[in-house]
Design a protein around this motif. Structure first.
Motif, PDB file in Angstrom:
ATOM      1  N   PRO A   6      24.262  80.288  48.361  1.00 48.14           N
ATOM      2  CA  PRO A   6      24.167  79.456  49.571  1.00 48.14           C
ATOM      3  C   PRO A   6      25.511  79.302  50.288  1.00 48.14           C
ATOM      4  O   PRO A   6      25.555  79.139  51.505  1.00 48.14           O
TER       5      PRO A   6
ATOM      6  N   HIS B  11       7.359  79.007  31.185  1.00 53.45           N
ATOM      7  CA  HIS B  11       8.050  79.508  30.007  1.00 53.45           C
ATOM      8  C   HIS B  11       7.068  80.331  29.187  1.00 53.45           C
ATOM      9  O   HIS B  11       5.900  79.959  29.076  1.00 53.45           O
TER      10      HIS B  11
ATOM     11  N   SER C 198       7.300  78.401  38.208  1.00 52.61           N
ATOM     12  CA  SER C 198       7.756  79.147  37.047  1.00 52.61           C
ATOM     13  C   SER C 198       7.043  78.672  35.788  1.00 52.61           C
ATOM     14  O   SER C 198       6.423  77.605  35.767  1.00 52.61           O
TER      15      SER C 198
ATOM     16  N   LYS D 207      26.064  81.691  53.151  1.00 55.34           N
ATOM     17  CA  LYS D 207      25.019  81.656  54.171  1.00 55.34           C
ATOM     18  C   LYS D 207      25.558  82.061  55.544  1.00 55.34           C
ATOM     19  O   LYS D 207      24.971  82.900  56.227  1.00 55.34           O
TER      20      LYS D 207
ATOM     21  N   TRP E 229      12.159  79.252  24.789  1.00 60.47           N
ATOM     22  CA  TRP E 229      11.333  80.307  25.372  1.00 60.47           C
ATOM     23  C   TRP E 229      11.906  80.683  26.735  1.00 60.47           C
ATOM     24  O   TRP E 229      12.260  79.796  27.524  1.00 60.47           O
ATOM     25  N   PRO E 230      11.955  82.001  27.030  1.00 61.33           N
ATOM     26  CA  PRO E 230      12.512  82.422  28.330  1.00 61.33           C
ATOM     27  C   PRO E 230      11.687  81.883  29.516  1.00 61.33           C
ATOM     28  O   PRO E 230      10.505  81.556  29.368  1.00 61.33           O
ATOM     29  N   LEU E 231      12.350  81.863  30.670  1.00 64.38           N
ATOM     30  CA  LEU E 231      11.721  81.384  31.908  1.00 64.38           C
ATOM     31  C   LEU E 231      11.290  82.579  32.761  1.00 64.38           C
ATOM     32  O   LEU E 231      12.029  83.554  32.890  1.00 64.38           O
TER      33      LEU E 231
ATOM     34  N   TYR F 237      -1.203  77.963  37.402  1.00 63.17           N
ATOM     35  CA  TYR F 237      -1.160  78.062  38.869  1.00 63.17           C
ATOM     36  C   TYR F 237      -2.443  78.552  39.540  1.00 63.17           C
ATOM     37  O   TYR F 237      -2.501  78.622  40.756  1.00 63.17           O
TER      38      TYR F 237
END
Lengths: 329, 95
Positions: free
Chosen positions: B65, B28, B26, B68, B6-8, B43
């Protein structure tokens, strides 16, 4: 609900050893900087975190089983609503934690497969049965109490996504312990039979609760490294002592007796000294031979297999709706 | 046979009116609609939100990163972008 210092072997030695980058990484940790998902990190740090967060997530999910068993038998609607909310929280905690682990480049499916295959560990405490309603009180009071003790320092863990998940979890966990203590208080103030039931549950859960903090420091293989990486901030023994010191006065308030003849207050140190823990039992339960290990895995496997058609149907339905929406454009 | 994943989705919640949506974690889900339902269950069990956004995780473009310093370091020397860089005599009062 919980993570345990299980200190399984950390797979292979680190690959791509890079002392200069490792020194810079350690300097960031020492400066209390948080490490975020895309930052460079030593392979050992990544693997240690995946193992710990996954064990923690699995514990939340397996932890729903002993309590879920009592939802339909709760003694009142108030108790039932509270227990249902608590078990829902455990599911939520499992999901926050799987999501945190996924930021380390492993999928939730892989983690779940490891649990179902029996290669991943979860907290030893959930391999004990919840035999009476007093067990639900004791689990909330002791098991969640021990979990909170363990988890509060994790809110300052060096890995950002784990620390943030722990902050949410700790906020929600406090209700779990209080609802458990309230159940115990009600039983302790009840009939002689209810008092006996409360005492019996404490007798059975006390030692397994102390084992939740993991093996003694003298045997905890990965403790030093986890402390250096600030994944862990207190040793297993220090947290265990803190838990005993907090819990003994609560048991006195309840009028219940902790099943440890060696337990006594040491006025010099201010601590409650306790008797020896049966580490053979701990190792046996961790190795898969506790009272309920087989039941727990069987239940998880059955739930996963029974849900498979739902997962597949939901995906197929979403694909069909997408295709229809595109055709209509 | 391996199951399809399942997508995130990343989840953002506005906790009160007047505040911006903030990333909380996050979930799914098979599609955006289910992601909203799951985000609500996972949530917002204690009145944490008044509004939820879900975004497919694959749609987010993030800075690296490793870049940065290149991206953010140049602003450190531009102290004239801050009000405290400028001198205003005390007699002028609050400005």
């Amino acid at each position: 609900m919980y993570t345990q210092g299980l200190s399984g072997p950390v797979d292979q030695p680190d690959q791509g050893h890079d002392p200069e980058r490792e020194a810079r990484f350690q300097a960031r940790i020492d400066a209390e900087e948080r490490i975020e998902p895309n930052d460079w990190m030593p392979e050992g740090y990544r693997r240690t975190l995946i193992r710990q967060i996954a064990q923690h997530a699995h514990s939340e999910i397996v932890g729903m089983l002993p309590e879920g068993n009592w939802i339909t038998r709760a003694p009142s609607l108030r108790r039932k609503a509270a227990l249902l909310a608590k078990v829902q929280d455990e599911a939520g905690h499992g999901l926050y934690l799987y999501a945190a682990a996924e930021t380390l480049d492993i999928s939730r499916e892989e983690l779940v497969d490891q649990l179902l295959a029996g290669t991943a560990k979860y907290s030893s405490i959930f391999n004990y049965p919840a035999l009476t309603w007093a067990d639900i009180g004791t689990i909330g009071w002791l098991v969640d109490g021990a979990a909170i003790m363990n988890q509060i320092p994790l809110c300052r863990c060096s890995y950002g996504p784990y620390a943030r998940a722990m902050i949410r979890i700790c906020k929600e966990e406090s209700f779990h312990q209080r609802q458990g203590f309230e159940i115990m208080l009600t039983l302790a103030r009840g009939t002689v039979a209810q008092q006996a039931m409360a005492q019996d549950a404490l007798d059975r859960w006390w030692w397994p609760s102390l084992m939740m903090f993991g093996p003694p420091d003298s045997e905890s293989q990965h403790s030093d490294r986890s402390m250096r990486w600030r994944i862990k901030r207190f040793t297993n023994d220090a947290l265990r002592q803190k838990f005993v010191d907090a819990t003994v006065p609560q048991s006195q308030f309840l009028g219940l007796t902790i099943p440890d003849p060696a337990l006594h207050h040491d006025p010099k140190s201010g601590h409650w000294n306790f008797g020896p823990i049966d580490w053979r039992e701990f190792r046996r339960v961790i190795a898969g031979d506790g009272p309920c290990n087989r039941d727990r895995l069987r239940a998880r496997r059955a739930a996963h297999a029974a849900g498979r058609w739902v997962r597949e149907a939901a995906l197929a339905h979403a694909a069909k709706r997408r295709a229809r929406a595109q055709a209509a454009e | 046979m391996t199951e399809a994943k399942w997508p995130l989705f990343e989840v953002f919640i506005r906790s009160r009116t007047g505040l911006a949506h903030r990333h909380v974690g996050s979930v799914h889900a098979v599609d955006a609609e289910m992601a909203l339902q799951n985000a609500r269950d996972v949530y917002t069990r204690r009145g944490e939100g008044l509004s939820i956004w879900v975004v497919p995780a694959s749609s987010i473009t993030a800075s690296d990163p490793a870049d940065k310093e290149m991206l953010f370091e140049p602003t450190a020397s531009k102290i004239y972008r801050h009000p405290t860089f400028y001198e205003v005599p005390d007699e002028v009062g609050h400005m």
